[in-house]
Design a protein around this motif. Sequence first.
Motif, PDB file in Angstrom:
ATOM      1  N   HIS A 166       0.863  -1.181   0.000  1.00  8.82           N
ATOM      2  CA  HIS A 166       0.000   0.000   0.000  1.00  8.82           C
ATOM      3  C   HIS A 166       0.900   1.231   0.000  1.00  8.82           C
ATOM      4  CE1 HIS A 166      -3.021   2.931   1.044  1.00  8.82           C
ATOM      5  NE2 HIS A 166      -3.952   1.997   0.902  1.00  8.82           N
ATOM      6  N   PRO A 167       0.625   2.207  -0.861  1.00  9.62           N
ATOM      7  CA  PRO A 167       1.545   3.344  -0.990  1.00  9.62           C
ATOM      8  C   PRO A 167       1.510   4.347   0.166  1.00  9.62           C
ATOM      9  CG  PRO A 167      -0.334   3.638  -2.430  1.00  9.62           C
ATOM     10  CD  PRO A 167      -0.450   2.257  -1.849  1.00  9.62           C
ATOM     11  N   TYR A 168       0.462   4.350   0.970  1.00 12.82           N
ATOM     12  CA  TYR A 168       0.370   5.329   2.058  1.00 12.82           C
ATOM     13  C   TYR A 168       1.489   5.114   3.077  1.00 12.82           C
ATOM     14  CZ  TYR A 168      -1.222   7.932   6.096  1.00 12.82           C
ATOM     15  OH  TYR A 168      -1.291   8.795   7.162  1.00 12.82           O
ATOM     16  N   GLN A 169       2.202   6.193   3.400  1.00 13.64           N
ATOM     17  CA  GLN A 169       3.268   6.143   4.385  1.00 13.64           C
ATOM     18  C   GLN A 169       2.863   7.008   5.582  1.00 13.64           C
ATOM     19  OE1 GLN A 169       7.260   6.734   2.998  1.00 13.64           O
ATOM     20  NE2 GLN A 169       6.784   5.838   1.007  1.00 13.64           N
ATOM     21  N   PRO A 170       2.491   6.386   6.683  1.00 14.53           N
ATOM     22  CA  PRO A 170       2.041   7.159   7.838  1.00 14.53           C
ATOM     23  C   PRO A 170       3.181   7.939   8.482  1.00 14.53           C
ATOM     24  CG  PRO A 170       2.302   4.880   8.451  1.00 14.53           C
ATOM     25  CD  PRO A 170       2.515   4.957   6.958  1.00 14.53           C
ATOM     26  N   SER A 171       2.826   9.048   9.106  1.00 13.82           N
ATOM     27  CA  SER A 171       3.778   9.816   9.895  1.00 13.82           C
ATOM     28  C   SER A 171       3.795   9.219  11.291  1.00 13.82           C
ATOM     29  CB  SER A 171       3.341  11.282   9.939  1.00 13.82           C
ATOM     30  OG  SER A 171       4.172  11.996  10.827  1.00 13.82           O
ATOM     31  N   LEU A 172       4.958   8.904  11.795  1.00 18.32           N
ATOM     32  CA  LEU A 172       5.063   8.299  13.114  1.00 18.32           C
ATOM     33  C   LEU A 172       5.275   9.333  14.216  1.00 18.32           C
ATOM     34  CD1 LEU A 172       7.323   5.199  12.355  1.00 18.32           C
ATOM     35  CD2 LEU A 172       4.821   5.332  12.436  1.00 18.32           C
ATOM     36  N   TYR A 173       5.726  10.523  13.836  1.00 14.83           N
ATOM     37  CA  TYR A 173       6.066  11.546  14.820  1.00 14.83           C
ATOM     38  C   TYR A 173       5.373  12.857  14.480  1.00 14.83           C
ATOM     39  CZ  TYR A 173       9.762   8.184  15.703  1.00 14.83           C
ATOM     40  OH  TYR A 173      10.447   7.032  15.969  1.00 14.83           O
ATOM     41  N   GLY A 174       5.204  13.709  15.452  1.00 13.86           N
ATOM     42  CA  GLY A 174       4.666  15.041  15.226  1.00 13.86           C
ATOM     43  C   GLY A 174       3.159  15.068  15.234  1.00 13.86           C
ATOM     44  N   THR A 175       2.612  16.200  14.782  1.00 15.63           N
ATOM     45  CA  THR A 175       1.174  16.428  14.858  1.00 15.63           C
ATOM     46  C   THR A 175       0.381  15.503  13.944  1.00 15.63           C
ATOM     47  OG1 THR A 175       1.354  18.165  13.206  1.00 15.63           O
ATOM     48  CG2 THR A 175       1.429  18.832  15.518  1.00 15.63           C
ATOM     49  N   HIS A 176       0.948  15.085  12.822  1.00 14.06           N
ATOM     50  CA  HIS A 176       0.218  14.204  11.904  1.00 14.06           C
ATOM     51  C   HIS A 176       0.037  12.806  12.486  1.00 14.06           C
ATOM     52  CE1 HIS A 176       0.258  17.163   8.768  1.00 14.06           C
ATOM     53  NE2 HIS A 176       1.557  17.309   8.921  1.00 14.06           N
ATOM     54  N   ALA A 177       0.949  12.378  13.339  1.00 12.60           N
ATOM     55  CA  ALA A 177       0.872  11.035  13.907  1.00 12.60           C
ATOM     56  C   ALA A 177      -0.321  10.890  14.848  1.00 12.60           C
ATOM     57  CB  ALA A 177       2.159  10.701  14.656  1.00 12.60           C
TER      58      ALA A 177
ATOM     59  N   GLY B 128       8.166   2.905  -5.119  1.00  9.37           N
ATOM     60  CA  GLY B 128       7.113   3.828  -4.718  1.00  9.37           C
ATOM     61  C   GLY B 128       5.780   3.169  -4.419  1.00  9.37           C
ATOM     62  N   ARG B 129       5.725   1.845  -4.495  1.00 16.99           N
ATOM     63  CA  ARG B 129       4.459   1.127  -4.289  1.00 16.99           C
ATOM     64  C   ARG B 129       4.506   0.315  -3.003  1.00 16.99           C
ATOM     65  NH1 ARG B 129       4.348  -2.448  -8.954  1.00 16.99           N
ATOM     66  NH2 ARG B 129       2.578  -3.341  -7.872  1.00 16.99           N
ATOM     67  N   GLY B 130       4.645   0.993  -1.899  1.00 15.11           N
ATOM     68  CA  GLY B 130       4.649   0.293  -0.623  1.00 15.11           C
ATOM     69  C   GLY B 130       5.578   0.944   0.363  1.00 15.11           C
ATOM     70  N   LYS B 131       5.591   0.367   1.569  1.00 21.62           N
ATOM     71  CA  LYS B 131       6.433   0.873   2.634  1.00 21.62           C
ATOM     72  C   LYS B 131       6.673  -0.224   3.638  1.00 21.62           C
ATOM     73  CE  LYS B 131       2.318   1.311   4.790  1.00 21.62           C
ATOM     74  NZ  LYS B 131       1.227   0.936   3.918  1.00 21.62           N
ATOM     75  N   SER B 132       7.626   0.040   4.519  1.00 23.81           N
ATOM     76  CA  SER B 132       7.860  -0.835   5.663  1.00 23.81           C
ATOM     77  C   SER B 132       8.055   0.064   6.876  1.00 23.81           C
ATOM     78  CB  SER B 132       9.077  -1.740   5.446  1.00 23.81           C
ATOM     79  OG  SER B 132      10.240  -0.976   5.234  1.00 23.81           O
ATOM     80  N   ILE B 133       7.612  -0.444   8.002  1.00 22.77           N
ATOM     81  CA  ILE B 133       7.843   0.253   9.260  1.00 22.77           C
ATOM     82  C   ILE B 133       8.840  -0.589  10.036  1.00 22.77           C
ATOM     83  CG2 ILE B 133       6.839   1.085  11.413  1.00 22.77           C
ATOM     84  CD1 ILE B 133       4.237   1.541   9.889  1.00 22.77           C
ATOM     85  N   TRP B 134      10.020   0.004  10.298  1.00 21.53           N
ATOM     86  CA  TRP B 134      11.100  -0.675  11.005  1.00 21.53           C
ATOM     87  C   TRP B 134      11.094  -0.271  12.461  1.00 21.53           C
ATOM     88  CZ3 TRP B 134      14.393  -4.467   9.808  1.00 21.53           C
ATOM     89  CH2 TRP B 134      14.542  -4.815   8.450  1.00 21.53           C
ATOM     90  N   ILE B 135      11.172  -1.244  13.328  1.00 27.61           N
ATOM     91  CA  ILE B 135      11.281  -1.041  14.761  1.00 27.61           C
ATOM     92  C   ILE B 135      12.615  -1.643  15.195  1.00 27.61           C
ATOM     93  CG2 ILE B 135      10.312  -1.566  17.035  1.00 27.61           C
ATOM     94  CD1 ILE B 135       8.462   0.204  15.303  1.00 27.61           C
ATOM     95  N   THR B 136      13.414  -0.890  15.918  1.00 22.55           N
ATOM     96  CA  THR B 136      14.672  -1.375  16.445  1.00 22.55           C
ATOM     97  C   THR B 136      14.632  -1.226  17.960  1.00 22.55           C
ATOM     98  OG1 THR B 136      15.810  -0.674  14.441  1.00 22.55           O
ATOM     99  CG2 THR B 136      17.197  -1.121  16.341  1.00 22.55           C
TER     100      THR B 136
END
Length: 148
Positions: A97-108, A137-145
């Motif tokens: 899915h192309p949507y990339q969420p904001s993890l920080y700030g007011t948009h999150a 450009g067709r996707g994303k990953s959310i990395w947690i460390t």
Amino acid sequence: MRPPTGGAGSADAPLPLRHVLTLPTEGAAVRLARETAELVLAEWGVPRHHPSVGPALLILSELVTNSVRHAAALSETVTVVYTAGRGTFAFAVGDRHPYQPSLYGTHATGQGTGLATVVELTLSLGGTAVVRGVRDGRGKSIWITLPL
């Protein structure tokens, strides 16, 4: 999905332990991703009672649930990458899915409580959370460390 660097040796070296799991974007993916994380961590010598393991499983479950709920229409699969090195456990949840969420700030904060909780829990453990786009450009990953 590009893994984080760090761990044993140089800060520029990729984490040496790696396991990749690709599943259909459906409800059973949450349980399978979590069970795989438990097995991989045990295989890598991380005890189940380690303080980061429970929160890591919760964070992983939330991220896979988000892919199942919000990306399934455009992404037939969800991919989980588990990686580790000395003192570090990292994982990524990726979909097409192309949507990339904001993890920080007011948009999150406007996205609901799931991702905000993921970020808050990650940071409270001394970890990091990053969204990375797929090169095409067709996707994303959310990395947690997380530290171990």
